[in-house]
Motif scaffolding. Structure first.
Motif, PDB file in Angstrom:
ATOM      1  N   LEU A  87       7.989  58.645  32.340  1.00  0.00           N
ATOM      2  CA  LEU A  87       8.294  57.878  33.338  1.00  0.00           C
ATOM      3  C   LEU A  87       7.309  57.897  34.536  1.00  0.00           C
ATOM      4  N   VAL A  89       6.526  56.930  38.500  1.00  0.00           N
ATOM      5  CA  VAL A  89       7.223  56.626  40.104  1.00  0.00           C
ATOM      6  C   VAL A  89       6.074  56.817  40.817  1.00  0.00           C
ATOM      7  N   ASN A  95      12.496  49.862  46.763  1.00  0.00           N
ATOM      8  CA  ASN A  95      12.558  50.201  45.702  1.00  0.00           C
ATOM      9  C   ASN A  95      12.451  49.305  44.629  1.00  0.00           C
ATOM     10  N   GLU A  97      11.963  48.443  39.998  1.00  0.00           N
ATOM     11  CA  GLU A  97      11.694  48.604  38.957  1.00  0.00           C
ATOM     12  C   GLU A  97      10.598  47.629  38.433  1.00  0.00           C
ATOM     13  N   ASP A  99       8.384  47.994  35.540  1.00  0.00           N
ATOM     14  CA  ASP A  99       8.271  47.985  34.339  1.00  0.00           C
ATOM     15  C   ASP A  99       9.293  49.045  33.658  1.00  0.00           C
ATOM     16  N   ASP A 100       9.489  48.874  32.251  1.00  0.00           N
ATOM     17  CA  ASP A 100      10.532  49.808  31.572  1.00  0.00           C
ATOM     18  C   ASP A 100      10.194  51.253  31.958  1.00  0.00           C
ATOM     19  N   ASN A 101       8.968  51.596  32.283  1.00  0.00           N
ATOM     20  CA  ASN A 101       8.740  52.813  32.368  1.00  0.00           C
ATOM     21  C   ASN A 101       7.784  53.177  33.608  1.00  0.00           C
ATOM     22  N   LEU A 103       8.543  52.822  38.087  1.00  0.00           N
ATOM     23  CA  LEU A 103       9.562  52.736  39.345  1.00  0.00           C
ATOM     24  C   LEU A 103       8.690  52.763  40.330  1.00  0.00           C
ATOM     25  N   GLN A 104       8.934  52.044  41.165  1.00  0.00           N
ATOM     26  CA  GLN A 104       8.541  52.194  42.733  1.00  0.00           C
ATOM     27  C   GLN A 104       9.670  52.449  43.664  1.00  0.00           C
ATOM     28  N   HIS A 117      18.137  57.041  32.646  1.00  0.00           N
ATOM     29  CA  HIS A 117      16.935  57.008  31.774  1.00  0.00           C
ATOM     30  C   HIS A 117      16.987  57.953  30.615  1.00  0.00           C
TER      31      HIS A 117
END
Length: 178
Positions: A87, A89, A95, A97, A99-101, A103-104, A117
């Motif tokens: 994942l 980040v 905040n 998402e 993509d699937d893997n 995050l922001q 997760h």
């Protein structure tokens, strides 16, 4: 899912380096989620979090067993699960998402929740067809029963291109034009 800080990592207090965490996921973990995919299990999760000033990389190494119901016999059995996921980040102005893997999160975010997760990665490691171990080594009765021919350019019995059976004799003269 219920809010449970046991699976949250306080990233605000972490230094910019690699950190290691371990989680033991049991029935209480799987009961947090409103689902019937995984009723019970014993999964160990090793989580390696690498924090830098711009990015957090979270590597998951999951191994254990989860309780499943066989699609064929409806018997319960323990399905082995192994997964390695990552994942990413990154820090941004809101905040999201991405993509699937990926995050922001905002730079002032205090904690990184991992429970969802962890659950998702375990669910992705499960096979599509859930078979009790006693059925897993059985060969399919007729493996071609479900196979369908979508398109072919050859007709049945066409082993030789010079074979003229089934061709209108008026078209034979066109073969001599080459």
């Amino acid at each position: 899912m219920k809010k449970d800080s046991q699976y949250d990592i306080n990233i605000a207090k972490l230094a910019d380096k690699t950190h290691r965490f371990a989680f033991d996921l049991d029935k209480a973990f799987f009961e947090q989620f409103d689902q019937q995919l995984i009723p019970d299990g014993q999964v160990h999760a090793d989580v390696t979090l690498t924090k830098t000033d711009r990015l957090i990389t979270v590597d998951f190494d999951l191994h254990g067993t989860v309780r499943q119901i066989c699609d064929r016999s409806l018997d319960e059995y323990d399905q082995e699960v192994e997964a390695q996921e990552q994942l990413l980040v990154r820090f941004g102005d809101q905040n999201l998402e991405l993509d699937d893997n990926v995050l922001q999160i905002t730079p002032d975010t205090q904690t990184l929740p991992l429970a969802q997760h962890l659950f998702d990665y375990i669910g992705l490691a499960l096979p599509m067809k859930k078979l009790h171990p006693r059925f897993q080594n059985e060969p399919d009765e007729n493996p071609e029963a479900d196979a369908k021919l979508i398109f072919t350019t050859r007709q049945e019995g066409d082993d030789d291109e010079d074979d003229n059976d089934g061709i209108d004799p008026r078209w034979n003269a066109l073969k001599n034009l080459n």
